[in-house]
Design a protein around this motif. Structure first.
Motif, PDB file in Angstrom:
ATOM      1  N   ASN A 170       0.931  -1.335  -0.083  1.00 38.58           N
ATOM      2  CA  ASN A 170       0.041   0.130  -0.115  1.00 38.58           C
ATOM      3  C   ASN A 170       0.874   1.211   0.211  1.00 38.58           C
ATOM      4  OD1 ASN A 170      -2.352  -1.244   0.377  1.00 38.58           O
ATOM      5  ND2 ASN A 170      -2.028  -1.828   2.308  1.00 38.58           N
ATOM      6  N   GLN A 171       2.322   1.083   0.401  1.00 39.83           N
ATOM      7  CA  GLN A 171       3.263   2.376   0.232  1.00 39.83           C
ATOM      8  C   GLN A 171       4.030   1.626  -0.450  1.00 39.83           C
ATOM      9  OE1 GLN A 171       3.580   3.068   4.066  1.00 39.83           O
ATOM     10  NE2 GLN A 171       1.952   4.183   4.415  1.00 39.83           N
ATOM     11  N   TRP A 172       4.875   3.430  -1.449  1.00 35.88           N
ATOM     12  CA  TRP A 172       5.884   2.488  -1.917  1.00 35.88           C
ATOM     13  C   TRP A 172       6.288   4.229  -2.983  1.00 35.88           C
ATOM     14  CZ3 TRP A 172       1.004   1.526  -3.606  1.00 35.88           C
ATOM     15  CH2 TRP A 172      -0.059   2.563  -4.726  1.00 35.88           C
ATOM     16  N   ASP A 173       7.119   3.943  -3.218  1.00 42.31           N
ATOM     17  CA  ASP A 173       8.376   4.457  -3.905  1.00 42.31           C
ATOM     18  C   ASP A 173       8.566   5.267  -5.362  1.00 42.31           C
ATOM     19  OD1 ASP A 173       9.443   5.784  -1.598  1.00 42.31           O
ATOM     20  OD2 ASP A 173      11.119   4.366  -1.626  1.00 42.31           O
ATOM     21  N   ASP A 174       8.549   4.087  -5.924  1.00 43.33           N
ATOM     22  CA  ASP A 174       7.577   3.865  -7.083  1.00 43.33           C
ATOM     23  C   ASP A 174       6.599   2.726  -7.403  1.00 43.33           C
ATOM     24  OD1 ASP A 174       8.566   3.252 -10.236  1.00 43.33           O
ATOM     25  OD2 ASP A 174      10.911   3.577 -10.276  1.00 43.33           O
ATOM     26  N   PRO A 175       6.569   2.903  -8.095  1.00 42.28           N
ATOM     27  CA  PRO A 175       5.341   1.967  -8.198  1.00 42.28           C
ATOM     28  C   PRO A 175       5.755   0.627  -9.349  1.00 42.28           C
ATOM     29  CG  PRO A 175       4.244   3.577  -9.965  1.00 42.28           C
ATOM     30  CD  PRO A 175       5.612   4.170  -8.989  1.00 42.28           C
ATOM     31  N   ILE A 176       6.899   1.002  -9.863  1.00 46.40           N
ATOM     32  CA  ILE A 176       6.679   0.272 -11.167  1.00 46.40           C
ATOM     33  C   ILE A 176       8.552  -0.690 -10.954  1.00 46.40           C
ATOM     34  CG2 ILE A 176       5.013   0.547 -13.303  1.00 46.40           C
ATOM     35  CD1 ILE A 176       7.880   2.179 -14.124  1.00 46.40           C
ATOM     36  N   SER A 177       9.271  -0.131 -10.093  1.00 51.61           N
ATOM     37  CA  SER A 177      10.198  -0.687  -9.428  1.00 51.61           C
ATOM     38  C   SER A 177      10.490  -2.150  -9.106  1.00 51.61           C
ATOM     39  CB  SER A 177      11.141   0.608  -8.837  1.00 51.61           C
ATOM     40  OG  SER A 177      10.645   0.446  -7.647  1.00 51.61           O
TER      41      SER A 177
END
Length: 346
Positions: free
Chosen positions: A246-253
């Protein structure tokens, strides 16, 4: 094409399946994808078509059951019309049982499945055989359900595109004019648009990471171990996944969470120890606030409809979603479950 009877926006699994269902019924359909087919979560690698547990029955589980039972005929027709493989096969699923309590619960569910699954699939407690393609089980017992199937997400999407075109439908990549009623099947972008339009948070994206291994178990069942799916595909690969973030810095990394999936898979199925990692994948999956697919009319927008919120079960739900949405938009027959309507997420 002359003026279409229906426009579908979005080239993910819901959009493609709806467009195919409309085209196979003889409608003039135009599908518009602004980026590329499978640009969102439908371009992933896992492709597990697996049911919820057969207990505490509700409309979501009943809808999913119907869709999973429809899937064989649905994907067979897509393959025939398109002339392309979809990777669909129903080889079932194995799950380990780690305690006496888990065994008792699984046996209770086996009884429920006999009734709820209409005798068309089974949920069984079976003895482990010790073969390599089995999850390690502390009790020596496994759940084997015969309802679970697998699908190759990318092959299936390509086959749907070709099948739609073979029936006279249009698939447009880029900008194109919409005509007739419009079904918005635009994944996370569509949920965010609904949030803005309705001034309420009706959905969001949940990041998932997964990977693809070079290991041929193409005629063997998938496995699920502590929430991890291990899915053999027809092309000699095995998908493992996925995370739910539910939390991330980069959605596709991809990051260490993706690598941890491999360790978990090897611990569960040691024969994967030397399998080569072919691909690591990450993307955002659209989840409606209701946690069910979001289907039906777009509130306050006549002639506009929504098919969204597939989250982790979109490929399994797609045949029934397509049927229900085409019934609604082209036939005026509303079979959308109450809990699936946009209003259920308000």
């Amino acid at each position: 094409m002359t003026r279409p009877d229906l426009t579908v926006r979005g080239g993910g699994i819901f959009g493609l399946s709806v467009a195919w269902e409309a085209a196979r019924r003889g409608a003039r359909v135009r599908l518009i994808e602004t980026d590329r087919i499978g640009a969102g979560s439908s371009g992933g690698v896992v492709g597990a078509l697996a049911p919820h547990v057969p207990e505490n029955w509700n409309e979501k589980k009943a809808f999913q059951l119907e869709s999973l039972l429809m899937a064989g005929a649905f994907w067979a027709e897509v393959a025939t019309v398109s002339g392309l493989p979809t990777g669909y096969a129903r080889f079932g699923r194995l799950q380990p049982l780690d305690s006496a309590e888990a065994v008792a619960r699984a046996q209770d569910r086996a009884l429920e499945a006999r009734s709820l699954w209409q005798g068309r699939a089974e949920w069984q407690v079976v003895a482990a055989t010790g073969k390599g393609w089995e999850p390690a089980s502390p009790t020596g017992l496994l759940i084997h359900d015969t309802l679970s199937a697998r699908l190759h997400p990318r092959l299936a999407a390509l086959a749907l595109v070709q099948a739609i075109r073979a029936k006279g439908g249009e698939v447009v990549i880029g900008k194109a004019e919409a005509s007739g009623p419009v079904i918005w099947a635009t994944g996370l972008a569509g949920l965010l648009a609904l949030n803005d339009d309705l001034k309420r948070r009706v959905g969001a994206g949940v990041k998932g990471q997964a990977m693809l291994l070079a290991y041929d178990a193409s005629d063997l069942p998938q496995m699920q171990v502590d929430g991890l799916h291990i899915v053999p595909h027809a092309d000699g690969t095995v998908a493992i996944g996925s995370t739910s973030e539910n939390q991330w810095d980069d959605p596709i990394s991809v990051d260490a969470q993706c690598d941890a999936l491999l360790g978990r898979a090897i611990a569960a199925v040691p024969v994967l120890q030397d399998a080569r990692v072919m691909e690591r994948w990450a993307g955002l999956r659209p989840r409606a606030r209701s946690r069910a697919p979001m289907l039906g009319a777009w509130p306050g927008r006549p002639g506009q409809f929504v098919a969204n919120g597939g989250f982790k079960i979109g490929f399994g739900m797609a045949p029934k979603v397509a049927q229900v949405m085409v019934d609604l938009v082209l036939e005026g027959a509303d079979h959308v479950p109450c809990g699936f309507r946009v209003e259920a997420s308000l």
